[in-house]
Design a protein around this motif. Structure first.
Motif, PDB file in Angstrom:
ATOM      1  N   GLN A  72     -41.523  59.081 -16.842  1.00  0.00           N
ATOM      2  CA  GLN A  72     -41.987  57.816 -17.430  1.00  0.00           C
ATOM      3  C   GLN A  72     -42.416  57.979 -18.885  1.00  0.00           C
ATOM      4  N   LEU A  73     -41.641  58.761 -19.619  1.00  0.00           N
ATOM      5  CA  LEU A  73     -41.939  58.995 -21.026  1.00  0.00           C
ATOM      6  C   LEU A  73     -41.041  58.204 -21.964  1.00  0.00           C
ATOM      7  N   ILE A  74     -39.766  58.071 -21.596  1.00  0.00           N
ATOM      8  CA  ILE A  74     -38.775  57.497 -22.501  1.00  0.00           C
ATOM      9  C   ILE A  74     -38.090  56.309 -21.837  1.00  0.00           C
ATOM     10  N   ALA A  75     -38.001  55.206 -22.578  1.00  0.00           N
ATOM     11  CA  ALA A  75     -37.270  54.025 -22.104  1.00  0.00           C
ATOM     12  C   ALA A  75     -35.843  54.098 -22.622  1.00  0.00           C
ATOM     13  N   SER A  76     -34.881  53.857 -21.747  1.00  0.00           N
ATOM     14  CA  SER A  76     -33.471  53.869 -22.126  1.00  0.00           C
ATOM     15  C   SER A  76     -32.772  52.649 -21.540  1.00  0.00           C
ATOM     16  N   GLY A  77     -31.831  52.115 -22.294  1.00  0.00           N
ATOM     17  CA  GLY A  77     -31.046  51.012 -21.774  1.00  0.00           C
ATOM     18  C   GLY A  77     -30.186  51.484 -20.620  1.00  0.00           C
ATOM     19  N   LEU A  78     -30.097  50.675 -19.584  1.00  0.00           N
ATOM     20  CA  LEU A  78     -29.264  51.014 -18.427  1.00  0.00           C
ATOM     21  C   LEU A  78     -27.971  50.216 -18.464  1.00  0.00           C
TER      22      LEU A  78
ATOM     23  N   ALA B 244     -39.763  38.392  -2.444  1.00  0.00           N
ATOM     24  CA  ALA B 244     -39.374  38.218  -1.041  1.00  0.00           C
ATOM     25  C   ALA B 244     -38.388  39.315  -0.623  1.00  0.00           C
ATOM     26  N   LYS B 245     -37.475  39.666  -1.519  1.00  0.00           N
ATOM     27  CA  LYS B 245     -36.449  40.667  -1.212  1.00  0.00           C
ATOM     28  C   LYS B 245     -36.983  42.098  -1.330  1.00  0.00           C
ATOM     29  N   PHE B 246     -37.850  42.330  -2.311  1.00  0.00           N
ATOM     30  CA  PHE B 246     -38.366  43.681  -2.578  1.00  0.00           C
ATOM     31  C   PHE B 246     -39.898  43.670  -2.617  1.00  0.00           C
ATOM     32  N   PRO B 247     -40.556  43.416  -1.494  1.00  0.00           N
ATOM     33  CA  PRO B 247     -42.018  43.262  -1.506  1.00  0.00           C
ATOM     34  C   PRO B 247     -42.788  44.537  -1.861  1.00  0.00           C
ATOM     35  N   SER B 248     -42.169  45.692  -1.728  1.00  0.00           N
ATOM     36  CA  SER B 248     -42.902  46.941  -1.973  1.00  0.00           C
ATOM     37  C   SER B 248     -42.935  47.357  -3.444  1.00  0.00           C
ATOM     38  N   TYR B 249     -42.228  46.627  -4.306  1.00  0.00           N
ATOM     39  CA  TYR B 249     -42.207  46.980  -5.729  1.00  0.00           C
ATOM     40  C   TYR B 249     -43.176  46.093  -6.510  1.00  0.00           C
ATOM     41  N   PRO B 250     -44.231  46.691  -7.085  1.00  0.00           N
ATOM     42  CA  PRO B 250     -45.120  45.877  -7.911  1.00  0.00           C
ATOM     43  C   PRO B 250     -44.401  45.402  -9.174  1.00  0.00           C
ATOM     44  N   VAL B 251     -44.732  44.200  -9.598  1.00  0.00           N
ATOM     45  CA  VAL B 251     -44.121  43.620 -10.799  1.00  0.00           C
ATOM     46  C   VAL B 251     -45.210  43.408 -11.837  1.00  0.00           C
ATOM     47  N   GLU B 252     -44.930  43.849 -13.042  1.00  0.00           N
ATOM     48  CA  GLU B 252     -45.847  43.618 -14.155  1.00  0.00           C
ATOM     49  C   GLU B 252     -45.080  42.875 -15.231  1.00  0.00           C
ATOM     50  N   ARG B 253     -45.806  42.174 -16.077  1.00  0.00           N
ATOM     51  CA  ARG B 253     -45.192  41.386 -17.142  1.00  0.00           C
ATOM     52  C   ARG B 253     -45.528  42.009 -18.494  1.00  0.00           C
ATOM     53  N   GLN B 254     -44.596  41.872 -19.425  1.00  0.00           N
ATOM     54  CA  GLN B 254     -44.782  42.388 -20.775  1.00  0.00           C
ATOM     55  C   GLN B 254     -44.299  41.341 -21.768  1.00  0.00           C
ATOM     56  N   ASP B 255     -45.144  41.019 -22.731  1.00  0.00           N
ATOM     57  CA  ASP B 255     -44.783  40.066 -23.785  1.00  0.00           C
ATOM     58  C   ASP B 255     -43.458  40.487 -24.416  1.00  0.00           C
TER      59      ASP B 255
ATOM     60  N   ILE C 266     -38.817  46.002 -24.375  1.00  0.00           N
ATOM     61  CA  ILE C 266     -39.854  45.509 -23.466  1.00  0.00           C
ATOM     62  C   ILE C 266     -40.483  46.685 -22.720  1.00  0.00           C
ATOM     63  N   LEU C 267     -39.630  47.570 -22.218  1.00  0.00           N
ATOM     64  CA  LEU C 267     -40.118  48.715 -21.455  1.00  0.00           C
ATOM     65  C   LEU C 267     -40.912  49.674 -22.339  1.00  0.00           C
ATOM     66  N   GLN C 268     -40.424  49.916 -23.546  1.00  0.00           N
ATOM     67  CA  GLN C 268     -41.149  50.818 -24.443  1.00  0.00           C
ATOM     68  C   GLN C 268     -42.511  50.235 -24.812  1.00  0.00           C
ATOM     69  N   ALA C 269     -42.571  48.927 -25.047  1.00  0.00           N
ATOM     70  CA  ALA C 269     -43.853  48.277 -25.352  1.00  0.00           C
ATOM     71  C   ALA C 269     -44.810  48.410 -24.162  1.00  0.00           C
ATOM     72  N   TYR C 270     -44.267  48.275 -22.961  1.00  0.00           N
ATOM     73  CA  TYR C 270     -45.088  48.454 -21.761  1.00  0.00           C
ATOM     74  C   TYR C 270     -45.630  49.880 -21.691  1.00  0.00           C
ATOM     75  N   LEU C 271     -44.776  50.859 -21.924  1.00  0.00           N
ATOM     76  CA  LEU C 271     -45.203  52.273 -21.879  1.00  0.00           C
ATOM     77  C   LEU C 271     -46.259  52.559 -22.951  1.00  0.00           C
ATOM     78  N   ASN C 272     -46.131  51.932 -24.104  1.00  0.00           N
ATOM     79  CA  ASN C 272     -47.060  52.161 -25.206  1.00  0.00           C
ATOM     80  C   ASN C 272     -48.454  51.612 -24.929  1.00  0.00           C
ATOM     81  N   ARG C 273     -48.576  50.745 -23.919  1.00  0.00           N
ATOM     82  CA  ARG C 273     -49.895  50.183 -23.579  1.00  0.00           C
ATOM     83  C   ARG C 273     -50.817  51.221 -22.968  1.00  0.00           C
TER      84      ARG C 273
ATOM     85  N   VAL D 153     -41.143  42.905 -16.103  1.00  0.00           N
ATOM     86  CA  VAL D 153     -40.316  41.745 -16.453  1.00  0.00           C
ATOM     87  C   VAL D 153     -40.873  41.134 -17.739  1.00  0.00           C
ATOM     88  N   GLY D 154     -39.975  40.853 -18.671  1.00  0.00           N
ATOM     89  CA  GLY D 154     -40.382  40.248 -19.932  1.00  0.00           C
ATOM     90  C   GLY D 154     -41.093  38.925 -19.719  1.00  0.00           C
ATOM     91  N   LEU D 155     -42.108  38.695 -20.539  1.00  0.00           N
ATOM     92  CA  LEU D 155     -42.894  37.464 -20.489  1.00  0.00           C
ATOM     93  C   LEU D 155     -42.643  36.699 -21.784  1.00  0.00           C
TER      94      LEU D 155
END
Length: 136
Positions: A23-29, A81-92, A128-135, A55-57
């Protein structure tokens, strides 16, 4: 550790980015058509360990939700509903598309490649992911 996956959700296409296992580097998939997003995620989760989803906000300049937030909320209900075990966070995600295009320019990418909206979405998801990691 497991990966963190980020989505730049759009009406037509969704950009996807992931971290490495540490969880150090964000890369496009990739970018997928939004109508195919749930099956894509289902398949990806079978192959890779994912700890959470970011998920982007989308917000307006005055901090109110943008028009696309209603679509995202609808998607988030389906996803939880489909993936209840995965927590979701939002990032501006303000300015991520502009920053994605600028990074393409800065890297010397040719005009034709810069016009690839799918690539812009993938880079936006990475930002978005890199901004989340930088928090943290």
């Amino acid at each position: 550790m497991a990966r963190i996956l980020a989505l730049d959700y759009g009406k037509v296409r969704t950009g996807i980015a992931v971290t490495d296992e540490l969880q150090l580097i964000a890369s496009g998939l990739t970018t997928v058509e939004t109508k195919d997003l749930i099956p894509f995620l289902e398949n990806y989760f079978k192959k890779e360990q994912v700890e959470r989803i970011v998920v982007g906000l989308p917000k307006q300049m005055d901090n109110t939700p943008s028009e696309s937030e209603a679509l995202i909320q609808e998607f988030l209900k389906k996803m939880s509903a489909k993936f209840p075990s995965y927590p979701v966070e939002r990032q501006d995600e303000r300015f991520t598309s502009k920053m994605a295009v600028q990074s393409m320019l800065d890297s010397g990418m040719k005009k034709k490649k810069r016009q690839d909206k799918a690539l812009v979405d993938e880079i936006s998801a990475t930002l978005i992911l890199q901004a989340y990691l930088n928090r943290f």
